[in-house]
Design an enzyme around this catalytic site. Sequence first.
Site, PDB file in Angstrom:
ATOM      1  N   LYS A   1      -5.157   1.200   1.761  1.00  0.00           N
ATOM      2  CA  LYS A   1      -3.662   0.742   1.635  1.00  0.00           C
ATOM      3  C   LYS A   1      -3.150   0.953   2.984  1.00  0.00           C
ATOM      4  O   LYS A   1      -2.132   1.643   2.902  1.00  0.00           O
ATOM      5  CB  LYS A   1      -3.286   0.940   0.324  1.00  0.00           C
ATOM      6  CG  LYS A   1      -3.813   0.701  -0.797  1.00  0.00           C
ATOM      7  CD  LYS A   1      -3.103   0.823  -2.077  1.00  0.00           C
ATOM      8  CE  LYS A   1      -3.781   0.434  -3.358  1.00  0.00           C
ATOM      9  NZ  LYS A   1      -4.799   1.293  -3.734  1.00  0.00           N
TER      10      LYS A   1
HETATM   11  P1  5BU Z   1      -8.657   1.904 -13.056  1.00  0.00           P
HETATM   12  O1  5BU Z   1      -9.307   3.203 -13.491  1.00  0.00           O
HETATM   13  O2  5BU Z   1      -9.742   0.627 -13.519  1.00  0.00           O
HETATM   14  O3  5BU Z   1      -7.114   1.742 -13.672  1.00  0.00           O
HETATM   15  O4  5BU Z   1      -8.559   2.115 -11.648  1.00  0.00           O
HETATM   16  C1  5BU Z   1      -8.243   0.881 -10.626  1.00  0.00           C
HETATM   17  C2  5BU Z   1      -8.508   1.321  -9.358  1.00  0.00           C
HETATM   18  O5  5BU Z   1      -8.069   0.121  -8.320  1.00  0.00           O
HETATM   19  C3  5BU Z   1      -7.685   2.548  -8.608  1.00  0.00           C
HETATM   20  O6  5BU Z   1      -8.680   3.258  -7.457  1.00  0.00           O
HETATM   21  C4  5BU Z   1      -6.555   2.013  -7.877  1.00  0.00           C
HETATM   22  O7  5BU Z   1      -6.091   2.906  -6.907  1.00  0.00           O
HETATM   23  C5  5BU Z   1      -6.993   0.857  -7.608  1.00  0.00           C
HETATM   24  N1  5BU Z   1      -5.769  -0.392  -7.751  1.00  0.00           N
HETATM   25  C6  5BU Z   1      -5.099  -0.715  -8.524  1.00  0.00           C
HETATM   26  O8  5BU Z   1      -5.510  -0.294  -9.781  1.00  0.00           O
HETATM   27  N2  5BU Z   1      -4.389  -1.778  -8.527  1.00  0.00           N
HETATM   28  C7  5BU Z   1      -3.998  -2.491  -7.311  1.00  0.00           C
HETATM   29  O9  5BU Z   1      -2.962  -3.190  -7.401  1.00  0.00           O
HETATM   30  C8  5BU Z   1      -4.564  -1.645  -6.147  1.00  0.00           C
HETATM   31  C9  5BU Z   1      -5.486  -0.827  -6.355  1.00  0.00           C
HETATM   32 BR1  5BU Z   1      -4.246  -2.701  -4.691  1.00  0.00          BR
END
Ligand code: 5BU
Length: 260
Positions: free
Chosen positions: A94
Amino acid sequence: MIISRHSYTERAHYCLSPLAKNLFHLMAEKETNLALSADVTSAQKLLDLAELLAPEICVLKTHIDIIEDFTPALTQQLRKLALKHRFMLFEDRKFADIGNTVKHQYNGGIYHIADWADLVNAHSLPGPGIISGLAEVGRKKNRGLILLAEMSSAGHLMGPEYMQNTLKMAEQFSDFVIGFITQHALSRDPHWINITPGVKIGSGSDTLGQQYVTPEKAILENGSDIIIVGRGIIQANDPLTEARKYRQSGWDCYLKRCEK
Ligand code: 5BU
């Protein structure tokens, strides 16, 4: 709603980015649109997860700066796995600064991200200079950039106008920008890849603003091409079985979308 009914293979023909083309072909041949968000803090845990789940995924997404015992050997190992099992590495960095600064952040520092990550992402907020800076480093290494159009978190500031302006910015760099982090498909152009985090079977939320949609909603209703799943898989008792569930669900939804 802008949802592509074309197959990944058909869409590969329209890509100006060789990396985007490869990714579409990889997904079609491996029959997976699942990206694993491997958010663990030890190098060994990351390698173990990558090895276990490699056959199920098209993309492994990392946050390399949360690894407590990082050494360059880790990224070399990840690259070997990526080659062996045919998936791409996506560092969820990012970037959000001026072009000259992101160039150094991408190429240098401790992590040398451009040397091992096929894909990185950046905010469009600073304007097109951020893409020019990253492209100076990434183009010659055949890397790809994903622009953040819409986040999954509650209360984000990326409204419809911001999303459309992000699309316009991407259009100036369509040999390097492969698509978007977004909850909704943005354009009818078939070459853009819509990549969606915040996906969980059963949907819901966490206590820090994350909002989840189901694979069905992401792919069939919102036009996502790749679903990113983190805790839904890595915190399960049996991550492999769970990853296979997500893979199957993601693929079934994609096939259904093509049939419509
Ligand atoms: P989760 O454990 O499925 O909630 O992880 C989601 C991942 O995607 C996590 O590494 C976040 O940093 C990443 N992410 C997110 O959740 N939402 C966004 O809008 C973005 C990245 Br950009």
